[in-house]
Design a protein around this motif. Sequence first.
Motif, PDB file in Angstrom:
ATOM      1  N   UNK B  41     -16.129  37.311 -25.960  1.00  0.00           N
ATOM      2  CA  UNK B  41     -14.749  37.092 -26.391  1.00  0.00           C
ATOM      3  C   UNK B  41     -14.167  35.759 -25.919  1.00  0.00           C
ATOM      4  N   UNK B  42     -14.447  35.398 -24.669  1.00  0.00           N
ATOM      5  CA  UNK B  42     -13.846  34.156 -24.156  1.00  0.00           C
ATOM      6  C   UNK B  42     -14.464  32.919 -24.811  1.00  0.00           C
ATOM      7  N   UNK B 131     -17.814  42.085 -34.571  1.00  0.00           N
ATOM      8  CA  UNK B 131     -18.654  41.212 -35.399  1.00  0.00           C
ATOM      9  C   UNK B 131     -17.991  39.842 -35.566  1.00  0.00           C
ATOM     10  N   UNK B 132     -16.683  39.830 -35.755  1.00  0.00           N
ATOM     11  CA  UNK B 132     -15.955  38.560 -35.880  1.00  0.00           C
ATOM     12  C   UNK B 132     -16.048  37.765 -34.585  1.00  0.00           C
ATOM     13  N   UNK B 133     -15.904  38.464 -33.468  1.00  0.00           N
ATOM     14  CA  UNK B 133     -16.013  37.809 -32.164  1.00  0.00           C
ATOM     15  C   UNK B 133     -17.379  37.151 -32.025  1.00  0.00           C
ATOM     16  N   UNK B 134     -18.412  37.892 -32.405  1.00  0.00           N
ATOM     17  CA  UNK B 134     -19.780  37.369 -32.264  1.00  0.00           C
ATOM     18  C   UNK B 134     -19.989  36.126 -33.122  1.00  0.00           C
ATOM     19  N   UNK B 135     -19.604  36.202 -34.387  1.00  0.00           N
ATOM     20  CA  UNK B 135     -19.828  35.052 -35.277  1.00  0.00           C
ATOM     21  C   UNK B 135     -19.016  33.843 -34.817  1.00  0.00           C
ATOM     22  N   UNK B 136     -17.837  34.107 -34.333  1.00  0.00           N
ATOM     23  CA  UNK B 136     -16.977  33.056 -33.797  1.00  0.00           C
ATOM     24  C   UNK B 136     -17.657  32.393 -32.592  1.00  0.00           C
ATOM     25  N   UNK B 137     -18.132  33.213 -31.669  1.00  0.00           N
ATOM     26  CA  UNK B 137     -18.807  32.687 -30.473  1.00  0.00           C
ATOM     27  C   UNK B 137     -20.094  31.957 -30.837  1.00  0.00           C
ATOM     28  N   UNK B 266      -7.986  43.375 -26.889  1.00  0.00           N
ATOM     29  CA  UNK B 266      -9.219  43.599 -26.125  1.00  0.00           C
ATOM     30  C   UNK B 266      -8.923  44.420 -24.868  1.00  0.00           C
ATOM     31  N   UNK B 267      -7.817  44.101 -24.218  1.00  0.00           N
ATOM     32  CA  UNK B 267      -7.439  44.862 -23.022  1.00  0.00           C
ATOM     33  C   UNK B 267      -7.093  46.308 -23.401  1.00  0.00           C
TER      34      UNK B 267
END
Lengths: 129, 317
Positions: B41-42, B131-137, B266-267
């Motif tokens: 995420x970060x 999935x969006x987080x992963x592709x973004x990262x 996320x939190x």
Amino acid sequence: MIRVLVAKPGLDGHDRGAKVIARALRDAGMEVVYTGLHQTPEQVVDAALSEDVDVLALSILSGAHPTLVPRIMELVRENGMDDLLILLGGIIPEDDVENMLSAGVAKVFGPGTDTNDIVRFIRERVKDE
Amino acid sequence: MKDLDELRQGIFHGQKRAIARGLTWIEQGRYEGKLLAQQLFSHAGHAHVIGITGAPGVGKSTLVNTLTLHLRNQGFKVGILAVDPSSPFTGGAILGDRIRMQDSVMDTGVFMRSLASRGHLGGLSRATFGALTLLDAAGFDKILIETVGAGQSEVEIMEMAHTTMVVLAPGMGDDIQAIKAGILEIGQVFVVNKADRDGADHTVRSIRSMLALSSEHPDWMPPIIKTVAEDGRGMEEVSQALERHHQYLIEHGLMDRYRWSQTEHVIEQAVSDLGERLIRQARLNSDWAKRVIDVGEGKIDADRVAEQIWHQSVQEE
Ligand SMILES: Nc1nc2c(ncn2[C@@H]2O[C@H](COP(=O)(O)OP(=O)(O)OP(=O)(O)O)[C@@H](O)[C@H]2O)c(=O)[nH]1
Ligand SMILES: [Mg+2]
């Protein structure tokens, strides 16, 4: 969830059989990615890789399996996709079956195969998480 | 957790296999998948996420394909997610969006994945968020996400997009459908595809008059663009409109605000996971049956029991 790519490599223009298989697998509770006609081996393997499928079900009616299948297997190995289960359907002469199996195909399903047999074979070989 | 580390490195290097496997973990809702999404995420927060929605068959996948070719020419890396419904009876699905995307997906700067909605409540939006987080990262600049605009879960997905593009086609009566389904409210860009067919101007006019009635968009006037996704007509206008909306979001501080609320989300997810873990442990506890009886008979409030469960778990740690 078991994920399957139903792919039609090569130039033949009929995908009725492939669609029947796709629907049968869906009805058996699997997720089926279908990519349409006229796929190159590169496209097939790229799709299998990106979709991270457990099973690659190839349908080849054109008679080009002696060249298409080894090329696909080569790409599968290059990409380190060791746990992929590969099935072959379509019109495969009896004499070629042995070659296909030694090339790395897990099983060849001829015309007129009961789709339940395919479902059963997949369920036996892929553990569903 | 050597596996997880390796996967993360592979994802940062944009390796297809690592990206694909990571998406599988996230989709399966496994613990490793949650952990992976949290760790990535970060590293996310750079991509422009574009939702593409509209009735079945209007040409969304064809549009994604042509738009992707266009975006690649401009030097953007493009990630694509296409969501299709699972059968409510068998849980199976046929995922056919890839058929129309074959021209664009072989490129190393493009990654495309089909997702099934998998029915379970909230599961889809969580998997999609991950999935969006992963592709973004993984470094994709533009992430396109296609859904059939119908149910609540699709609307939830569109809320994860920075820019939502609503696609319609002439002569399908789907302009009326779209209005009924409330998808006009969520669009920042409108596309009337299949403009090679009769009636495109009529569809444009009906969208325009609907938009004039809604006051949802104080400073962003959604453009309405005619396209022929099959031959690329209108694609330049579409990509310009998307870019303008992206600039608009940046200039108004909306990208930052979006990132903030995602981080809050996320939190929230982590807290609700904690709650789930607590209740799982409590059920295994020998005094669970007694607690159920006591609450049922009014001897103690459920709130009080919740506090007891919480205190117990803190002591155990
Ligand atoms: N005439 C015309 N046909 C088009 C155009 N764009 C797409 N199509 C056709 O419309 C059909 C549906 O296209 P898709 O891209 O699969 O549509 P979709 O909205 O993704 O469909 P679903 O994912 O099933 O909801 C295909 O046969 C396309 O060839 C266009 O601009 N003009
Ligand atoms: Mg589609």
